[in-house]
Design a protein around this motif. Structure first.
Motif: not given
Length: 121
Positions: A21-24, A29-32, A53-55, A72-77
């Motif tokens: 796992x990697x948590x940012x 503001x956003x992660x590409x 970012x589009x999966x 996990x977009x909400x957790x930036x993980x």
């Protein structure tokens, strides 16, 4: 600033599995793109898997069918589920992310400190 913190590495026997796992965190503001590289002793760092970012996902040929990247977009993980591990997967795994920070209009690349994965035969 932006910090990437990896977890989940360790020692596992061949054909076993691990989940990284990697948590940012930070002024994000956003992660590409976000994903994983690895570096084995005496070798260059190589891409393992990325997810945009589009999966959209991209995998190294050597891990296709064995590793799965998710986000996990909400957790930036970002996660890397690794199965059917082989001794040749032994490496330091590094998380990276392309991030736009607060107050900036462009994206920059950030790296985690790395986590060791050792696969015994």
């Amino acid at each position: 600033q932006v910090q990437l913190v990896e977890s989940g590495g360790g020692l596992v026997q061949a054909v076993g599995f691990l989940r990284l796992a990697c948590a940012a965190s930070g002024s994000i503001v956003s992660i590409n793109g976000i994903g994983w590289y690895r570096q084995a002793p005496g070798k260059q760092r190589e891409l393992v898997a990325t997810i945009t970012s589009g999966g959209s996902k991209n995998y190294a040929d050597s891990v296709k069918g064995r590793f799965t990247i998710s986000r996990d977009y909400a957790k930036n993980t970002v996660y890397l589920q690794m199965s059917t591990l082989k001794p040749e997967d032994t490496a330091v795994f590094y998380c990276y992310a392309t991030v736009r920070r607060g107050g900036f209009s462009s994206y920059s690349n950030y790296w985690g400190q790395g986590t060791q994965v050792t696969v015994s035969s």
